[in-house]
Design a protein around this motif. Structure first.
Motif: not given
Length: 571
Positions: A389-412
């Motif tokens: 099989a050959r994938p047709r789409t390339l996707r890049l995802s980024t997320r800023p760096y956070t610390t546990p103290q920031d209390d941000k959700p995973y996909n923030w």
């Protein structure tokens, strides 16, 4: 206190499930404490290390303090582990009649053997149980093995009491224990040890298999409800599959009358299943109320109630031969320089290309005949690769760096961008390093600059998706590509066809499973289905075809003209 009736859930005993947990057996490492490291975290460790107090997800420094002679293996690149996992999965699947073989992680496999076990129970001769024969094939009675059906293979949990061979469930579990032993020996021939649990559902099979690790098997005789409850009640709440750290903290705090442990990732739990199940304040409504909240799973309370009673009706799900997506993800403590971004993307992309080759490329070995001398033709063995099989789409995802103290959700603040996957990726004649470097330079870095996510990067995810099954011809075979488009272009074709001429048609499924899985401790992840939404995909991309010759997007209505363009250019 909840006054609702606490009715025990109904249990099914019509299935037989095997659970295998495979462990590497290298002679040089036998008897040594071994851990797999990823970044500064111990991803997992063997039983020798665990007996010395080492635990998974423990910082490397802390593990070294507890066990100074701990042997560490690099787990940043999981390709070797994945290759072994696929090979052993294929071995176990070859013995399945129903195809119900489910892979869990890299080292665990479930098999639903209800059909093959029931078939062999019917073949038993009650007058000659010691000379029984297990048939592994419906069509060939000579394929199988001899066994003694008067006793179980391996260890047994539960009281059989006065049970005789007239009890159908008893005999199913007994016969299944001999099949499990046969399969374990087959795995050992490959150089790996394995533990196995035999029971009537996935939950009980997994817990039973844990009893005599790493090189034995255990059958749970669930002939009575009391046997199942006794078996379940002795387990730590955290050991029950399906009951994670958050649920454990809430229930332990309720039962012990204290505040829940704030440590999300702790594996410690002083509360047993029995303490929770028999607590006067615990019932399905109570569990629903305790475990409710934003993002909570629907019907979580009744689900946990059934798990506490050893009830699990989930089916063994066969793994896909071709993944829906392949993605590599890694987390960082803040990438702020272009050189850091490039280096990280190159590492992820190299790992992604290895994964694509492992999961999507099939090596063909076929004889070839040399025609240098027609009088004495020479037959050689040549190998070629074929994309399943050959994938047709390339996707890049980024997320800023956070610390546990920031209390941000995973996909923030997660940002994604997609584009067609360049065709040179499939040219296996090019070195992998060259393809990775080119993909980063020409595609991923421009995508990164267009994400709008800024710098101080804490996560990068590179994913290939939209699999087109049937890789077909080699790279650059434009004729094969355009022939595959005939079905798509059929309604636009104005020229006449000869009578009886077949039309080749191939659909391109866009099945996409959206799943976000949080990895503990910043571990490197690479999954089949670990993507985010594709809102960034444009309609123009979905209505176009990527030309493997010039890497240009060609509108579907113009592919015939584009094909002629290349043919005229080559003339």
């Amino acid at each position: 206190m909840d006054s609702a009736p606490k009715k025990a859930p109904r249990r099914r005993d019509d299935r037989v499930i095997l659970h295998f947990c495979v462990e590497n057996r290298q002679p040089s490492l036998k008897g040594l404490p071994l851990g797999i490291k990823q970044k500064g975290i111990l991803a997992t460790c063997n039983y020798v290390a665990r007996r010395r107090g080492v635990k998974k997800l423990m910082p490397i420094a802390a593990a070294r303090n507890i066990c100074p002679d701990l042997v560490l293996a690099d787990g940043e690149d999981l390709s070797p582990f994945r290759d072994v996992s696929k090979r052993l999965y294929a071995l176990l699947r070859s013995y399945s009649w129903s195809g119900k073989v489910e892979r869990l992680g890299l080292d665990e496999v479930f098999l639903d053997v209800t059909d093959i076990v029931s078939f062999n129970v019917e073949l038993l001769n009650s007058n000659a149980l010691q000379q029984s024969y297990f048939c592994l094939s419906r069509s060939d009675p000579a394929v199988g093995f001899e066994y003694d059906a008067t006793s179980f293979a391996g260890c047994v949990l539960g009281d059989d009491g006065s049970q005789s061979h007239e009890n159908v469930l008893y005999m199913r579990l007994l016969v299944a224990s001999h099949l499990a032993q046969y399969l374990r020996l087959r795995i050992e021939e490959e150089g790996y040890t394995t533990a196995c649990g035999i029971a009537t559902n996935k939950l009980l099979a997994k817990l039973a298999g844990d009893k005599n690790k790493p090189r034995n098997q255990t059958t749970l005789l669930s002939l009575r409800q009391e046997d199942v409850l006794t078996f379940m009640d002795e387990h730590s709440l955290r050991k029950v599959p399906g009951i994670g750290s958050r649920i454990t903290r809430v229930l332990e705090g309720f039962v012990l009358g204290k505040e829940p442990d704030p440590d999300l990732y702790t594996m410690e739990c002083s509360t047993t299943v029995g303490q929770v199940r028999t607590h006067p304040g615990i019932s399905p409504p109570t569990l629903s109320r305790l475990l409710s909240g934003p993002g909570a799973e629907k019907n979580l309370g009744p689900k946990v109630w059934t798990l506490l009673h050893g009830v699990d009706d989930t089916a063994v799900q066969p793994a896909r031969d071709i993944p829906t997506q392949i993605s590599i993800e890694d987390s960082y403590r803040g990438l702020t320089q272009p050189s850091e971004i490039r280096r990280a993307l190159l590492a992820i992309t190299s790992s992604l290309l290895r994964r694509m080759h492992t999961d999507l490329v099939e090596e063909d070995v076929s004889p070839t005949t040399s025609t240098a001398s027609t009088a004495n033709p020479v037959t050689n063995s040549s190998s070629s690769s074929r994309w399943l099989a050959r994938p047709r789409t390339l996707r890049l995802s980024t997320r800023p760096y956070t610390t546990p103290q920031d209390d941000k959700p995973y996909n923030w603040a997660r940002h994604s961008r997609s584009c067609p996957l360049p065709s040179f990726v499939f040219n296996t004649s090019l070195p992998q390093e060259e393809r990775a470097e080119r993909l980063v330079t020409e595609t991923l870095l421009p995508l990164f600059y267009n994400t709008g996510g800024g710098w101080n990067i804490g996560l990068l995810n590179v994913c290939v998706a939209n699999m087109s099954a049937g890789g077909g011809g080699g790279v650059g075979d434009i004729g094969a590509m355009f022939r595959r488009q005939e079905g798509v272009l059929r309604e636009f074709t104005v020229y006449a066809r000869d009578e009886g001429e077949e039309e080749e048609e191939e659909g391109h499924g866009l099945e996409q499973k959206e799943e976000e899985e949080e990895e503990e401790g910043g571990l490197v992840t690479d999954t089949w289905d670990n993507g985010d939404d594709d809102d960034d995909d444009t309609p123009e991309e979905e209505d176009s075809v990527l030309c493997p010759v010039c890497d240009r997007l060609v509108p579907r209505f113009a592919v015939s003209a584009h094909e002629r363009y290349h043919r005229l250019g080559d003339a």
